[in-house]
Design an enzyme around this catalytic site. Sequence first.
Site, PDB file in Angstrom:
ATOM      1  N   ASP A  67      52.185  45.086  28.183  1.00 59.59           N
ATOM      2  CA  ASP A  67      51.417  45.924  27.257  1.00 59.59           C
ATOM      3  C   ASP A  67      51.466  45.380  25.836  1.00 59.59           C
ATOM      4  O   ASP A  67      52.241  44.486  25.516  1.00 59.59           O
ATOM      5  CB  ASP A  67      51.914  47.383  27.316  1.00 59.59           C
ATOM      6  CG  ASP A  67      53.435  47.500  27.309  1.00 59.59           C
ATOM      7  OD1 ASP A  67      54.112  46.522  26.947  1.00 59.59           O
ATOM      8  OD2 ASP A  67      53.942  48.567  27.673  1.00 59.59           O
ATOM      9  N   ASN A 129      59.805  59.667  29.352  1.00 54.83           N
ATOM     10  CA  ASN A 129      58.952  60.590  30.109  1.00 54.83           C
ATOM     11  C   ASN A 129      58.547  60.028  31.475  1.00 54.83           C
ATOM     12  O   ASN A 129      57.658  60.563  32.133  1.00 54.83           O
ATOM     13  CB  ASN A 129      57.699  60.953  29.302  1.00 54.83           C
ATOM     14  CG  ASN A 129      56.798  59.748  29.032  1.00 54.83           C
ATOM     15  OD1 ASN A 129      57.133  58.623  29.378  1.00 54.83           O
ATOM     16  ND2 ASN A 129      55.660  59.997  28.411  1.00 54.83           N
ATOM     17  N   HIS A 131      57.308  56.977  31.964  1.00 56.54           N
ATOM     18  CA  HIS A 131      56.244  55.956  31.953  1.00 56.54           C
ATOM     19  C   HIS A 131      56.823  54.572  32.211  1.00 56.54           C
ATOM     20  O   HIS A 131      57.993  54.305  31.947  1.00 56.54           O
ATOM     21  CB  HIS A 131      55.394  56.018  30.681  1.00 56.54           C
ATOM     22  CG  HIS A 131      55.994  55.450  29.420  1.00 56.54           C
ATOM     23  ND1 HIS A 131      55.874  56.071  28.204  1.00 56.54           N
ATOM     24  CD2 HIS A 131      56.688  54.322  29.178  1.00 56.54           C
ATOM     25  CE1 HIS A 131      56.462  55.335  27.275  1.00 56.54           C
ATOM     26  NE2 HIS A 131      56.973  54.272  27.830  1.00 56.54           N
ATOM     27  N   GLU A 136      51.129  56.383  31.066  1.00 53.26           N
ATOM     28  CA  GLU A 136      51.678  57.687  30.734  1.00 53.26           C
ATOM     29  C   GLU A 136      51.450  58.687  31.874  1.00 53.26           C
ATOM     30  O   GLU A 136      50.503  58.548  32.652  1.00 53.26           O
ATOM     31  CB  GLU A 136      50.989  58.218  29.463  1.00 53.26           C
ATOM     32  CG  GLU A 136      51.243  57.364  28.219  1.00 53.26           C
ATOM     33  CD  GLU A 136      52.584  57.645  27.553  1.00 53.26           C
ATOM     34  OE1 GLU A 136      53.590  57.870  28.250  1.00 53.26           O
ATOM     35  OE2 GLU A 136      52.612  57.637  26.308  1.00 53.26           O
TER      36      GLU A 136
HETATM   37  C1  GLP Z   1      57.696  51.286  25.508  1.00 52.70           C
HETATM   38  C2  GLP Z   1      57.094  50.200  26.389  1.00 52.70           C
HETATM   39  C3  GLP Z   1      57.670  50.223  27.773  1.00 52.70           C
HETATM   40  C4  GLP Z   1      59.179  50.286  27.710  1.00 52.70           C
HETATM   41  C5  GLP Z   1      59.593  51.559  27.027  1.00 52.70           C
HETATM   42  C6  GLP Z   1      61.079  51.741  26.975  1.00 52.70           C
HETATM   43  O1  GLP Z   1      57.035  52.491  25.600  1.00 52.70           O
HETATM   44  N1  GLP Z   1      55.676  50.289  26.453  1.00 52.70           N
HETATM   45  O2  GLP Z   1      57.230  49.075  28.475  1.00 52.70           O
HETATM   46  O3  GLP Z   1      59.713  50.230  29.005  1.00 52.70           O
HETATM   47  O4  GLP Z   1      59.076  51.516  25.696  1.00 52.70           O
HETATM   48  O5  GLP Z   1      61.616  51.252  25.783  1.00 52.70           O
HETATM   49  P1  GLP Z   1      63.144  51.056  25.532  1.00 52.70           P
HETATM   50  O6  GLP Z   1      63.569  49.920  26.395  1.00 52.70           O
HETATM   51  O7  GLP Z   1      63.246  50.700  24.067  1.00 52.70           O
HETATM   52  O8  GLP Z   1      63.816  52.315  25.865  1.00 52.70           O
END
Ligand code: GLP
Length: 236
Positions: A67, A129, A131, A136
Site C-alpha cells: 500500500d 481493527n 485490517h 478496512e
Molecule cells: C498500516 C499499514 C498496514 C500495517 C498497519 C500496522 O495501516 N497500512 O499495512 O500492517 O499499519 O502498523 P504497525 O505495524 O505500525 O502496527
Amino acid sequence: MNVIICKDKEEMSLKAAALMAARIQAKPDLVLGLATGSTPIETYAKLADLYAQGELDFSQVTTFNLDEYEGLADDDVQSYHYFMETNLFSKVNLPKENIHFPNLDPAHYDQAIAEAGGIDLQLLGLGVNGHIAFIEPGDQLNDFTGLVTLTQQTIHVNSRFFEEEAEVPGRAYSMGIGSIMRAREILLLANGKSKAHAIGQMLNTPTITTQLPVSLIRLHPQATLILDEEAASEIR
Ligand code: GLP
C-alpha cells in the site's frame, strides 16, 4: 495455518527474517510482497544484516508493496516509499526497477504481479481493527488493487507517525484481498497488546468475515502467523 508465539518482538523478528531469508536462498528470483508499519522494522534490519554478512542476495528479487498513501511524494518522510527506502531498499542490492508500489499504476498492479509470476511470499502486518494492507473492515472487500478510504480509527492510529491527525491522508492505494490471497505463501506478523483483540477475534471462532479482513487469511493454504506473547494474549 501455522501459529508461532514468540516471547517478544525481537524473537518474532528473528523468526520472520529467518523464514524470509530461507525463501530467498531457495529461490533467488523470489517475488516478495512487502509491508510497512512499525511491526516489520526489525525484520527488515535483520534481512539487511544478512545481506551485509554476504548471506543474502537481492539482485534477482522483485518486490510489490502492499500500500501507499494517496498524494504523498515518494520522498515524503511519511510515505511508504520513504519507509521502505530507509528500512530496507537502501541497505540491500535490490535493483530499483524490481521495486513496485501500487500508487503509480493501480489499475495494472495486479497484472504486473501476475506478469512477475505471482507473489511467492507476502509479508503482512495487522491494523488494530483487523485490517491488512489498507483493506478496512466493511460489508464488501475489493478483489484487486485500488484507491480506498481509510476509517477514522486507522487515521487516528496512524497519526502517531505524523505531526497531527489532520496530516494523515484520508485515502490510500492498497492491494485487494485477492491480490493478497493469490500469494503462494503468507507471513503475518503481529506484536504488542494493541493487536491482541484482532488476533483473538481471528483465531477464537471459525467465523470468517469481511468485517475482520485478517480473518480471510484463515482460508489461505500456506499461512504462518508469528506473534509475540502480548499479541497472542487473547487467544483462547
Ligand atoms: C498500516 C499499514 C498496514 C500495517 C498497519 C500496522 O495501516 N497500512 O499495512 O500492517 O499499519 O502498523 P504497525 O505495524 O505500525 O502496527
